[in-house]
Design a protein around this motif. Structure first.
Motif, short mmCIF file in Angstrom:
data_model
loop_
_atom_site.label_atom_id
_atom_site.label_comp_id
_atom_site.label_asym_id
_atom_site.label_seq_id
_atom_site.Cartn_x
_atom_site.Cartn_y
_atom_site.Cartn_z
N UNK A 92 0.82 -1.22 0.00
CA UNK A 92 0.00 0.00 0.00
C UNK A 92 0.85 1.27 0.00
N UNK A 93 1.91 1.27 0.82
CA UNK A 93 2.71 2.50 0.95
C UNK A 93 4.11 2.38 0.36
N UNK B 233 2.62 9.05 -0.93
CA UNK B 233 2.50 9.25 0.52
C UNK B 233 3.39 10.38 1.04
N UNK B 234 4.16 11.02 0.15
CA UNK B 234 5.13 12.02 0.60
C UNK B 234 4.51 13.15 1.40
N UNK B 235 3.34 13.61 1.01
CA UNK B 235 2.70 14.75 1.69
C UNK B 235 1.52 14.33 2.57
N UNK B 236 1.51 13.05 2.94
CA UNK B 236 0.39 12.53 3.74
C UNK B 236 0.89 12.12 5.14
N UNK B 237 1.53 13.09 5.81
CA UNK B 237 2.15 12.80 7.11
C UNK B 237 1.17 12.28 8.15
#
Length: 306
Positions: free
Chosen positions: A162-163, A170-174
């Motif tokens: 998934x990640x 996912x870089x900006x999905x802290x």
């Protein structure tokens, strides 16, 4: 260098997906079974699609650092209990030469996935490792071993697909990423809780003089179902100091002894081995085998010398 032809990748996968995996797997299984640890062992050879994707994805890094593909052959050891991780690593280090490893120690300030990934050299004499120079320019004569607990295994499988494979998404999905890590934090608590439950159960059975159940929950090993001998049961019933010593006997020491010497894994032999390390009660020694007495003496002497 990293643009392998499909024919070479096909030959690589075909060469690796043979006796090499079973020859590496066999000593790992033999050693883990010998010491009774509860585990599951999985193995795989990377598919040609996965090899092609990784060579493309990491081409710049590999070119810059002069690296080769090191995980074309991979193993995963999934342990039932967290405190068996270092025991498992010690066993692997005794079997194979380490090339490199990643072992993330827990950090009290943050929670994130714990990597326990070891890369070992394939031992000399393993049958079937490819000699084709086009292939050897791309892959190392190594294999990877990942070590996980049974609670974290499912999370890592989901996270990987998934990640990990889609890092850019996912870089900006802290915040969401932290929530995903939070699930792993809960599972780490489960790892600790299962140990505490087994310890509580062992203590309860110790107080009740249910010696077989106490031994099963304290040592948490794959024991044979041989019943505890009546004469050993009687000794423990009548000698509370010996029973207390047995309850306090170091599980790690017992497993380390098992790594060196083969004995049938049952409750009777646990008592006999522990007795050689502790009080050396003569009644129990009369029941014990010569092999247990001799091997325990050798083990104790070797540790004293080292």
């Amino acid at each position: 260098m990293y643009n392998m032809k499909d024919d070479d990748i096909e030959r690589l996968v075909g060469a690796l997906d043979g006796p090499i995996v079973s020859e590496i797997r066999r000593p790992i299984e033999n050693k883990l079974q010998k010491c009774g640890i509860m585990y599951r062992l999985f193995s795989r050879v990377k598919s040609k699609e996965s090899i092609r994707a990784k060579l493309s994805w990491k081409a710049e890094e590999y070119e810059r650092d002069g690296k080769k593909l090191q995980d074309a052959i991979g193993f995963r050891i999934v342990l039932y209990f967290r405190d068996d991780i270092d025991i498992c690593i010690k066993i692997l280090n005794e079997l194979f030469d380490v090339d490199n490893y990643e072992y993330d120690k827990p950090n009290s300030e943050t929670f994130k996935p714990q990597r326990i990934n070891y890369v070992f050299r394939i031992p000399d004499g393993i049958i079937g490792f490819p000699s084709n120079p086009n292939i050897r320019n791309i892959i190392d004569d190594t294999f990877e071993v990942q070590i996980r607990t049974i609670f974290s295994e499912g999370w890592h499988e989901v996270e990987h697909d998934v990640r990990y494979k889609y890092k850019s998404e996912w870089e900006n999905e802290g915040f969401i990423s932290r929530e995903l890590n939070g699930i792993l934090a809960v599972l780490e608590v489960c790892d600790n809780n299962i140990l505490a439950i087994c310890d509580d159960m062992a203590y309860k059975k110790y107080k009740e003089k249910d010696w077989e159940s106490m031994l099963r929950h304290k040592f948490r090993l794959r024991l044979k179902n041989d019943p505890l001998a009546d004469n050993i049961r009687q000794i423990l019933n009548e000698a509370p100091d010996i029973a207390k010593e047995l309850f306090r006997f170091d599980r790690g020491v017992f497993i380390d002894y098992l790594c060196s010497y083969s004995i049938p894994l049952n409750c009777n032999n646990i008592v006999c081995v522990a007795n050689e390390f502790l009080s050396k009660n003569e009644q129990i020694r009369q029941i014990s085998t010569n092999r247990i007495k001799e091997t325990c003496a050798r083990y104790i002497e070797s540790k004293a010398v080292s």
